[in-house]
Structures are given as structure tokens and as C-alpha cells.
Design an enzyme around this catalytic site. Structure first.
Site, short mmCIF file in Angstrom:
data_model
loop_
_atom_site.label_atom_id
_atom_site.label_comp_id
_atom_site.label_asym_id
_atom_site.label_seq_id
_atom_site.Cartn_x
_atom_site.Cartn_y
_atom_site.Cartn_z
N SER A 116 6.95 -0.66 10.05
CA SER A 116 5.57 -0.53 9.58
C SER A 116 5.39 0.87 9.03
CB SER A 116 4.61 -0.73 10.75
OG SER A 116 3.34 -0.21 10.44
N MET A 137 0.85 -1.20 0.00
CA MET A 137 0.00 0.00 0.00
C MET A 137 0.88 1.25 0.00
SD MET A 137 -3.39 -1.00 2.10
CE MET A 137 -2.73 -0.80 3.73
N GLN A 163 -2.52 -12.19 7.85
CA GLN A 163 -2.78 -11.90 6.43
C GLN A 163 -2.12 -12.97 5.55
OE1 GLN A 163 -2.66 -7.91 4.40
NE2 GLN A 163 -0.58 -8.52 3.94
N GLY A 200 5.11 -10.08 3.69
CA GLY A 200 5.88 -10.04 4.93
C GLY A 200 5.21 -10.85 6.03
N LYS A 238 5.35 -9.97 8.96
CA LYS A 238 4.86 -8.95 9.90
C LYS A 238 3.34 -9.05 10.00
CE LYS A 238 4.45 -4.73 11.86
NZ LYS A 238 3.19 -4.27 11.42
N HIS A 284 9.54 -3.50 3.13
CA HIS A 284 9.10 -3.73 1.75
C HIS A 284 10.29 -4.04 0.84
CE1 HIS A 284 5.82 -0.91 3.20
NE2 HIS A 284 5.12 -1.93 2.78
N ARG A 330 2.97 2.66 9.44
CA ARG A 330 2.28 3.50 10.43
C ARG A 330 3.24 4.06 11.49
NH1 ARG A 330 -1.59 -0.46 9.16
NH2 ARG A 330 -3.63 0.37 8.59
N HIS A 354 9.20 1.08 3.17
CA HIS A 354 10.33 1.12 4.11
C HIS A 354 11.19 -0.10 3.85
CE1 HIS A 354 7.95 -1.86 6.18
NE2 HIS A 354 6.96 -0.99 6.34
O1 PAF Z 1 -0.08 -5.76 3.47
C1 PAF Z 1 -0.53 -4.85 2.75
O2 PAF Z 1 0.14 -3.85 2.49
C2 PAF Z 1 -1.93 -4.98 2.18
O3 PAF Z 1 -2.78 -5.60 3.08
C3 PAF Z 1 -1.97 -5.69 0.81
C4 PAF Z 1 -1.49 -7.13 0.91
C5 PAF Z 1 -1.10 -4.92 -0.18
C6 PAF Z 1 -3.40 -5.71 0.28
O4 PAF Z 1 -3.90 -4.43 0.13
#
Ligand code: PAF
Length: 279
Positions: free
Chosen positions: A186, A31, A154, A148, A150, A38, A188, A35
Site C-alpha cells: 500500500s 493516486m 472499491q 487491485g 486490495k 500497481h 501508505r 509500488h
Molecule cells: O485506488 C485508488 O488508487 C483510487 O481510489 C482510484 C481508483 C485511483 C480513484 O481515485
């Protein structure tokens, strides 16, 4: 040179050309507000694929809180510079209308693994994640996808989704990248005040101590209770959850007889920190 693509039609043509030359395509869905965490996914994607796509899309469907969506950090220019330096081939950054055109009416629900923890505190979040990830897999046609650890829950939701829907992509989980003081990276974190940033590492520190205690034989419930008290004493809170779970199903775990994961979500000011570690 990183090519910026905004439509799925253009992306499809670019990927089809790569595939005609026999190339393996990797995708790193993000998204933005990139950092080092990623960039570690990008580095792994580059190792394991011939061409790398990074997607940046702040997905409205996965935000259960409108002010979190509004405050989510966005800086595409800076992100693009990082991706150029990291050798990414394509940045796919579609607009909301490209992903959710007029009339869009599909939502994917992954039951079971998406229900506890984040699922309980962020209703609808994983429906948004599963739906957009399935779309991003369809749009990018990638053979490998890098996520990740993290966001451990998910990752399990995405693995279930891919298995259940026979999506032809291999999902690769990559380790959490941490600051020198242990705080998980993160997007955030930039919203933490300097005071809150200073106490934030108390969360992973308490989790590591609890994990060590469990491994040394302290009962799980007792180790978790001590960690909750330490986190509160450091000035973090409220704690939404701090729990030990079966690593894949995320069902409650009361011992270490099967692979287990400790997962936490804790508020610090108006920032919600999540973290997890293997136990
Ligand atoms: O982890 C994220 O940044 C988001 O949840 C993702 C996997 C890109 C889906 O929008």
C-alpha cells in the site's frame, strides 16, 4: 518512452488516434506513490491491451480526512521512472482544476455495496471514488480498466457503477500483492514507523488463521473474535472492522455457503491498514 499528458483534450486526441488504428486501450487508475502492486496491474494491462494509460490523480473528493489528503505520498518523478521501465504508453496526470473545473457539481452515489465497512467509516469516500472513476473512464475512453483486489470494496463499487451506468469498459480485478512477510502493499505503508512495520504483518496472519479455522468448521463469529484478540495482542488497533461478508454484495455472511470475503480496517499508529482475503 512514456508520454505525460495533463489535459483531457490532449488525451482524447491521442486515444482517438490509437482507436482509429484498431487498438485496445487499457487504463490503470492510481493516486501515484507507485509500488509493485500497481506495477502488477500495469503488467496485466500490458498483457490484455495494445496501449496502456496509467492515471495519477490524488482525488480530493475521496478523502474524508484533510490530513490524510495532505500526508498522501507524492513523487511524480519517481513514478514516471517506474512507468517508463514498465513500458507504459501514457501517464495521464491532470491537475485538480482539469478534473474539477469551476462550477463542477456532480456526485455519483452507488448505494448498497458502498454503504458498509469503508462506507461507514469514511463518509463520502465512495462518492468521491465513483465520481472520479466515472470521469477517468470518460476522459481515457479505455476499453479495459485494471483495479487491485486490495481495495476489494472499491472494486465491487466500480463494477456496480459500470453496470448501472452502461459504461463501456471491462473491469478487471487483479490479486493483492504482498510483501514477503504477508503485509499487503500500500502507498501508505511508507508512513509506518520501523516498530509498527514490524508488527503490521500480524493483521494478515490473524486473518489467514481465522479463514483456516472457518474452513475447518469453527463458527464464523468465534473465528473472528479470536482474530480480533490476536490483532489487539500484537499491538495493532483500534480495529474499525474485521468481518466476513458476501464477496460481491458485501452483505454480512455468517457461513461459507456462498463466496465470502473477510475484510479488515485496523489502525497502526496514524496509518490505517486495510486488507481482505477470500474465505
Ligand atoms: O485506488 C485508488 O488508487 C483510487 O481510489 C482510484 C481508483 C485511483 C480513484 O481515485
Amino acid at each position: 518512452m512514456t508520454q505525460v499528458i495533463r489535459t483531457s483534450a490532449e488525451l482524447r486526441a491521442r486515444v482517438a488516434a490509437w482507436k482509429r488504428s484498431g487498438m485496445l486501450v487499457g487504463v490503470v487508475p492510481t493516486m501515484g506513490a507507485l509500488h509493485d502492486g500497481h506495477l502488477s496491474l500495469v503488467a496485466e494491462a500490458r498483457k490484455q491491451s495494445d496501449r496502456v494509460i496509467v492515471t495519477i490523480f490524488v482525488n480530493p473528493m475521496q478523502f474524508n480526512n484533510p490530513s490524510d489528503l495532505e500526508k498522501y505520498p507524492r513523487d511524480e518523478g519517481h513514478d514516471l521512472a517506474l512507468l517508463e521501465a514498465a513500458g507504459v504508453d501514457v501517464l495521464f496526470a491532470p491537475g485538480v482544476d482539469e478534473v474539477y473545473p469551476e462550477g463542477f457539481s456532480t456526485k455519483i452515489t452507488v448505494s448498497g455495496v458502498s454503504e458498509p465497512l469503508e462506507g461507514a467509516f469514511r463518509p463520502g469516500h465512495f462518492e468521491g471514488v465513483a465520481t472520479v472513476v466515472a470521469k477517468l473512464f470518460g476522459m481515457t475512453q479505455a476499453g479495459r480498466a485494471f483495479f487491485g483486489e486490495k481495495d476489494w470494496q472499491q472494486l465491487q463499487v466500480v463494477r456496480r457503477l459500470v453496470t448501472d451506468l452502461n459504461i463501456p469498459v471491462r473491469v478487471i480485478g487483479c490479486p493483492t500483492i504482498r510483501e514477503a512477510d504477508g503485509l499487503a502493499m500500500s502507498s501508505r505503508n511508507v508512513r509506518l514507523s520501523p516498530e509498527d512495520r514490524a508488527i503490521a504483518p500480524a493483521l494478515p496472519a490473524a486473518m489467514e488463521r481465522a479463514a483456516a479455522a472457518m474452513r475447518a468448521g469453527t463458527p464464523v463469529a468465534e473465528a473472528l473474535e479470536t482474530a480480533r484478540a490476536e490483532i489487539a495482542a500484537a499491538g495493532l488497533g483500534p480495529i474499525e472492522y474485521l468481518d466476513l461478508r458476501h464477496a460481491e454484495s458485501l452483505a454480512p455472511a455468517s457461513d461459507l455457503n456462498a463466496p465470502a470475503r473477510m475484510l479488515a480496517a485496523v489502525w497502526l499508529g496514524d496509518v490505517r491498514l486495510i486488507d481482505n482475503i477470500a474465505v
